[in-house]
Design an enzyme around this catalytic site. Structure first.
Site, PDB file in Angstrom:
ATOM      1  N   ASP A  76      -1.027   3.001   3.594  1.00  0.00           N
ATOM      2  CA  ASP A  76      -0.751   4.431   3.727  1.00  0.00           C
ATOM      3  C   ASP A  76      -1.431   4.965   4.975  1.00  0.00           C
ATOM      4  O   ASP A  76      -2.392   4.379   5.472  1.00  0.00           O
ATOM      5  CB  ASP A  76      -1.283   5.194   2.501  1.00  0.00           C
ATOM      6  CG  ASP A  76      -0.598   4.746   1.216  1.00  0.00           C
ATOM      7  OD1 ASP A  76       0.543   4.265   1.289  1.00  0.00           O
ATOM      8  OD2 ASP A  76      -1.233   4.880   0.151  1.00  0.00           O
TER       9      ASP A  76
HETATM   10  N1  URA Z   1      -2.294   0.908  -2.369  1.00  0.00           N
HETATM   11  C1  URA Z   1      -2.250   2.217  -2.035  1.00  0.00           C
HETATM   12  O1  URA Z   1      -2.195   3.075  -2.912  1.00  0.00           O
HETATM   13  N2  URA Z   1      -2.254   2.540  -0.737  1.00  0.00           N
HETATM   14  C2  URA Z   1      -2.354   1.637   0.258  1.00  0.00           C
HETATM   15  O2  URA Z   1      -2.389   1.993   1.443  1.00  0.00           O
HETATM   16  C3  URA Z   1      -2.405   0.287  -0.098  1.00  0.00           C
HETATM   17  C4  URA Z   1      -2.364  -0.054  -1.422  1.00  0.00           C
END
Ligand code: URA
Length: 267
Positions: A135
């Protein structure tokens, strides 16, 4: 009314070219082969081909989807370039902010731009694919490779490559919450696989997953009542992040083979 499906360009090209579709060792489309071999990233390769700067077996080739193989002789701007397969993998320490997407409608910047900004000239000719997603606000280990087979291997659900995250969360997860994370819990897209969950501080959970569903860590921790405040990935397989924020290094062949369990040609 149903939307008309566009035929992918590679398929149009393959149909036009009929039996000449790539086959045999190292077989690929010209543009992609140039990006994989570190000659020119795909967009630049496509432009160079259209501009008539690329020769294939002694003839100017203006079709970006022309089939090539390892034995094909390719010259770019008159210089012979090898299309030998080489698997290159980089570790990159992602900061919070950039997106792991090619497109950037919000103008926040992409990890691809951040990576290219710090790479030396000899690595600029590769097309770099991100191995999975993080993310925007997640920091930590993001792998890049020139090899699409390695991307498929590392992100395929059946590979079960462990990914270790460290999350600072709201509240202080008690043992029963950690037990639910370990056993697996139900999310809206199905049950999660058993995970490793260790408390590193009263509000910090290290969670190791062997799958990689969308926002999975955030959804799992929210499901046990402890939403994530900050998320960091510190390891993928046996490869542990060891460079500073925004920095990169190349993985050795042993790290790729043992750390990621990847053998070229095996998948
Ligand atoms: N899980 C998440 O919620 N976000 C990420 O960036 C990676 C794994």
């Amino acid at each position: 009314m149903a939307r008309k499906q566009r035929t992918p360009r590679w398929l149009e090209a393959a149909r036009r070219r009929g039996p000449e579709a790539p086959a045999g060792p190292g077989a690929d489309w010209l543009t992609r082969a140039l990006g994989r071999a570190g000659v020119l990233p795909r967009a630049e390769a496509e432009q160079a081909i259209r501009d008539g700067r690329v020769e294939v077996d002694g003839r100017v080739e203006r079709e970006p989807f022309a089939p090539v193989g390892e034995g094909t002789r390719v010259r770019v701007d008159g210089v012979e370039r090898a299309l030998t397969r080489q698997v290159r993998v980089l570790m990159f320490h992602k900061t919070s902010g950039p997106v792991v997407h090619g497109s950037d409608p919000e103008g926040v910047g992409t990890v691809f731009e951040r990576l290219r900004a710090v790479l030396p000239p000899e690595l600029q000719g590769f097309e770099w694919y991100a191995v999975g997603r993080l993310d925007r606000d997640t920091t930590g280990l993001l792998l890049f490779t020139n090899d699409e087979q390695l991307v498929r291997h590392s992100t395929a659900p059946e590979t079960h490559l462990p990914k270790r995250y460290v999350a600072r969360v709201e509240g202080q997860p008690p043992e029963p919450a950690l037990a639910r994370l370990r056993e697996g819990l139900m999310l809206e897209d199905g049950p999660t696989r058993p995970a490793e969950a260790v408390l590193r501080a009263p509000d910090v959970v290290a969670l190791t997953l062997t799958e990689g569903r969308h926002h999975q860590v955030k959804r799992m921790l929210a499901a046990v009542g402890h939403p994530v405040l900050a998320l960091h990935r510190e390891a993928v397989g046996q490869v542990v992040l060891d460079v500073a924020e925004g920095a990169w290094r190349e993985l050795s062949g042993a790290e790729v083979a043992q750390g990621l369990g990847f053998q070229p040609g095996a998948d």
